[in-house]
Design a protein around this motif. Sequence first.
Motif, mmCIF file in Angstrom:
data_model
loop_
_atom_site.group_PDB
_atom_site.id
_atom_site.type_symbol
_atom_site.label_atom_id
_atom_site.label_comp_id
_atom_site.label_asym_id
_atom_site.label_seq_id
_atom_site.Cartn_x
_atom_site.Cartn_y
_atom_site.Cartn_z
ATOM 1 N N SER A 101 14.743 -2.984 -45.137
ATOM 2 C CA SER A 101 16.075 -2.583 -44.589
ATOM 3 C C SER A 101 16.569 -3.657 -43.611
ATOM 4 C CB SER A 101 16.205 -1.302 -43.798
ATOM 5 O OG SER A 101 15.112 -1.245 -42.813
ATOM 6 N N MET A 102 15.621 -4.846 -43.230
ATOM 7 C CA MET A 102 16.144 -5.394 -42.416
ATOM 8 C C MET A 102 15.194 -7.147 -42.830
ATOM 9 S SD MET A 102 16.043 -5.889 -38.366
ATOM 10 C CE MET A 102 17.092 -4.642 -38.191
ATOM 11 N N ILE A 103 16.058 -8.071 -42.798
ATOM 12 C CA ILE A 103 15.291 -9.594 -42.802
ATOM 13 C C ILE A 103 15.653 -10.270 -41.730
ATOM 14 C CG2 ILE A 103 14.805 -11.574 -44.105
ATOM 15 C CD1 ILE A 103 15.766 -9.710 -46.759
ATOM 16 N N GLU A 104 14.491 -11.094 -41.076
ATOM 17 C CA GLU A 104 14.632 -11.565 -39.868
ATOM 18 C C GLU A 104 14.186 -12.933 -40.125
ATOM 19 O OE1 GLU A 104 14.707 -8.152 -36.658
ATOM 20 O OE2 GLU A 104 13.029 -9.393 -36.669
ATOM 21 N N TRP A 105 14.871 -14.068 -39.709
ATOM 22 C CA TRP A 105 14.289 -15.629 -39.952
ATOM 23 C C TRP A 105 14.363 -16.121 -38.413
ATOM 24 C CZ3 TRP A 105 18.032 -13.623 -43.276
ATOM 25 C CH2 TRP A 105 17.791 -13.686 -44.515
ATOM 26 N N GLY A 106 13.424 -16.674 -38.050
ATOM 27 C CA GLY A 106 13.614 -17.767 -36.727
ATOM 28 C C GLY A 106 12.417 -17.743 -35.922
ATOM 29 N N GLY A 107 12.403 -18.018 -34.468
ATOM 30 C CA GLY A 107 11.181 -18.346 -33.836
ATOM 31 C C GLY A 107 11.038 -17.398 -32.731
ATOM 32 N N GLU A 108 9.556 -17.392 -32.313
ATOM 33 C CA GLU A 108 9.306 -16.434 -31.281
ATOM 34 C C GLU A 108 8.292 -16.966 -30.337
ATOM 35 O OE1 GLU A 108 6.804 -12.090 -30.966
ATOM 36 O OE2 GLU A 108 7.430 -13.005 -32.870
ATOM 37 N N ILE A 109 8.295 -16.958 -29.136
ATOM 38 C CA ILE A 109 7.334 -17.496 -28.174
ATOM 39 C C ILE A 109 6.835 -16.361 -27.258
ATOM 40 C CG2 ILE A 109 8.424 -19.699 -28.274
ATOM 41 C CD1 ILE A 109 8.475 -17.734 -24.960
ATOM 42 N N VAL A 110 5.685 -16.679 -26.711
ATOM 43 C CA VAL A 110 5.290 -15.541 -25.548
ATOM 44 C C VAL A 110 5.601 -16.263 -24.076
ATOM 45 C CG1 VAL A 110 3.278 -14.506 -24.435
ATOM 46 C CG2 VAL A 110 3.745 -14.175 -26.837
ATOM 47 N N ASN A 111 6.211 -15.717 -23.305
ATOM 48 C CA ASN A 111 6.250 -16.322 -21.967
ATOM 49 C C ASN A 111 5.493 -15.464 -20.832
ATOM 50 O OD1 ASN A 111 7.083 -17.511 -19.481
ATOM 51 N ND2 ASN A 111 8.699 -16.234 -19.256
ATOM 52 N N THR A 112 4.395 -15.999 -20.273
ATOM 53 C CA THR A 112 3.596 -15.125 -19.352
ATOM 54 C C THR A 112 3.938 -15.194 -17.930
ATOM 55 O OG1 THR A 112 1.912 -16.922 -19.133
ATOM 56 C CG2 THR A 112 1.451 -15.153 -20.924
ATOM 57 N N GLN B 76 7.100 -24.439 -25.870
ATOM 58 C CA GLN B 76 8.243 -24.704 -26.640
ATOM 59 C C GLN B 76 8.399 -23.771 -27.886
ATOM 60 O OE1 GLN B 76 7.465 -28.735 -27.510
ATOM 61 N NE2 GLN B 76 8.297 -29.674 -25.632
ATOM 62 N N MET B 77 9.698 -23.693 -28.213
ATOM 63 C CA MET B 77 10.008 -23.104 -29.484
ATOM 64 C C MET B 77 10.322 -24.235 -30.545
ATOM 65 S SD MET B 77 12.714 -20.013 -30.316
ATOM 66 C CE MET B 77 11.953 -18.933 -29.457
ATOM 67 N N GLY B 78 9.726 -24.260 -31.659
ATOM 68 C CA GLY B 78 10.105 -25.177 -32.790
ATOM 69 C C GLY B 78 9.760 -26.492 -32.474
ATOM 70 N N SER B 79 10.603 -27.357 -32.438
ATOM 71 C CA SER B 79 10.758 -28.766 -31.921
ATOM 72 C C SER B 79 10.413 -28.869 -30.374
ATOM 73 C CB SER B 79 11.743 -29.607 -32.499
ATOM 74 O OG SER B 79 12.881 -29.542 -31.900
ATOM 75 N N GLY B 80 10.959 -27.872 -29.779
ATOM 76 C CA GLY B 80 11.289 -27.904 -28.367
ATOM 77 C C GLY B 80 12.497 -28.387 -27.782
ATOM 78 N N HIS B 81 13.296 -28.621 -28.857
ATOM 79 C CA HIS B 81 14.765 -29.482 -28.616
ATOM 80 C C HIS B 81 15.845 -28.221 -28.780
ATOM 81 C CE1 HIS B 81 14.067 -33.614 -28.098
ATOM 82 N NE2 HIS B 81 12.783 -33.249 -28.559
ATOM 83 N N PHE B 82 16.838 -28.267 -28.151
ATOM 84 C CA PHE B 82 18.007 -27.079 -28.330
ATOM 85 C C PHE B 82 18.622 -27.173 -29.846
ATOM 86 C CE2 PHE B 82 17.733 -26.316 -23.839
ATOM 87 C CZ PHE B 82 17.590 -25.135 -23.656
ATOM 88 N N PRO B 83 19.135 -26.276 -30.373
ATOM 89 C CA PRO B 83 19.822 -26.461 -31.870
ATOM 90 C C PRO B 83 20.748 -27.386 -31.735
ATOM 91 C CG PRO B 83 20.064 -24.302 -30.820
ATOM 92 C CD PRO B 83 19.044 -24.963 -29.795
ATOM 93 N N TYR C 139 21.968 -21.960 -43.234
ATOM 94 C CA TYR C 139 21.076 -22.506 -42.406
ATOM 95 C C TYR C 139 21.258 -22.505 -41.025
ATOM 96 C CZ TYR C 139 23.520 -26.625 -41.661
ATOM 97 O OH TYR C 139 24.524 -27.872 -41.315
ATOM 98 N N PHE C 140 20.237 -22.697 -40.310
ATOM 99 C CA PHE C 140 20.579 -22.717 -38.874
ATOM 100 C C PHE C 140 19.433 -23.554 -38.223
ATOM 101 C CE2 PHE C 140 17.783 -18.863 -39.660
ATOM 102 C CZ PHE C 140 16.730 -18.994 -38.858
ATOM 103 N N TYR C 141 19.879 -24.194 -36.927
ATOM 104 C CA TYR C 141 19.053 -24.729 -36.044
ATOM 105 C C TYR C 141 18.582 -23.857 -34.721
ATOM 106 C CZ TYR C 141 20.576 -29.118 -38.458
ATOM 107 O OH TYR C 141 20.780 -30.301 -39.041
ATOM 108 N N TYR C 142 17.599 -23.847 -34.569
ATOM 109 C CA TYR C 142 16.924 -23.028 -33.301
ATOM 110 C C TYR C 142 16.075 -23.650 -32.631
ATOM 111 C CZ TYR C 142 12.719 -22.606 -35.812
ATOM 112 O OH TYR C 142 11.299 -22.986 -36.506
ATOM 113 N N GLY C 143 15.689 -23.012 -31.304
ATOM 114 C CA GLY C 143 14.562 -23.570 -30.396
ATOM 115 C C GLY C 143 14.987 -23.832 -29.030
#
Length: 424
Positions: free
Chosen positions: A331-342, A352-359, A410-414
């Motif tokens: 019922s839902m599809i998601e695409w993208g990035g996830e990180i853990v911040n302690t 960093q998420m993805g390349s470490g650069h903003f979209p 498409y999308f850029y992310y991170g």
Amino acid sequence: MSCRRRLSLVLLLFLIHLASALETGAINATGTAHRRRLSRRQVLELRKKLNNINKPAVHTIRSPDGDIIDCVLISNQPAFDHPLLKDHKLQVKPDFWPDQEDGAASTESSPGDDKVSYQLWHQSGECPEGTVPIRRTTIDDILRVGGSVSRYGRKARPPPNPRRIRPPEPAQGSHEHAIAFINGGQYYGAQASLNVWKPAIQVPNEFSLSQMWLLAGSFYGDLNSIEAGWQVSPLLYGDSNPRLFTYWTSDAYRTTGCYNLLCSGFIQLGRSIAIGATISPLSLLNGAQYDIRILIWKDPRTKNWWMRFGPGILLGYWPAELFTHLGDHASMIEWGGEIVNTAPRGHHTATQMGSGHFPSQGFGQASYFRNLGYVDGTNKLKTQVMLQTLAEHPNCYDILRATSGDWGNYFYYGGPGQNPRCQQ
């Protein structure tokens, strides 16, 4: 090239290799230190438990990154230990593939350079016919996560919920996302091509991943999820290499499911891709961009959920018996990035998420997902997707969607994590 420039290049490559070796050594030292404190009886007990995970190999391959890849008979893989699969009939290939929508952007080609990432262990050999490659789990792997075989390879919380209805964050850190999603329909598969990077991880028990989720059910108790993508997880793998991964659960991560083949469930068929193994080559800043391509779809006859990797490699499937809600549809599809911040010192880490650069920095610098699509109830692959987006902390990690003729949706992310605007 002048002699001086050649020497400079050799020195640079040596320093990169040395830094990587020191980083991996520091991570693995945690498991080794724990092992020295174990008694002989404890070591023997751990090895006994590992035998339930590591199946007998007919051939073994040692990867350049230190992994051991066991070539295991298809009929002897971990999946068939699952009690629900006791009477499961092996499906050797899908009965149906999704039909390409007329006029859809091709999933088989890339604009510009057509560069596809595969895996590093291929440099050392291949598995024979009738076997599947499985990354061997070691004692150090188990000790890095506290010595619990039963919890190794399991997630601790639900995935991103765009409806912003979430349980409390666990003590080990907050999960942050930059995702695109569709919901409210009936979805029978999803696809994407995503470029692969090596994001920096500041704290060993943090991770960074890029994936797609197919979801059904409640985020609080009976969530069914099928997931696949790439991740960097020093705690799980003992290094900072980006690795192909899969995940599944049928009860919101409480007692079912795991990463890769670390518990029974996913049935692997292909012999050229090892789930959990290092992906190579990787995208370069302002240079070549390397994709992995993932298509997941439900076979209309058997109800099994199949996964294709790359231009045409059948990796295997999640049997229908594993699921409740996904026994019907997502019922839902998601695409993208996830990180853990302690936030170890009360501040956001620089994981960093993805390349470490903003979209906003675009192609060659930012990470992307392209050629997004979903499979509808008629087994058609639809690429006209009305995406919504969510970035919980856009000053740390953001997302920017677009469309084009070659890349479809498409999308850029991170992003870099900690920076002057990201201090929480």
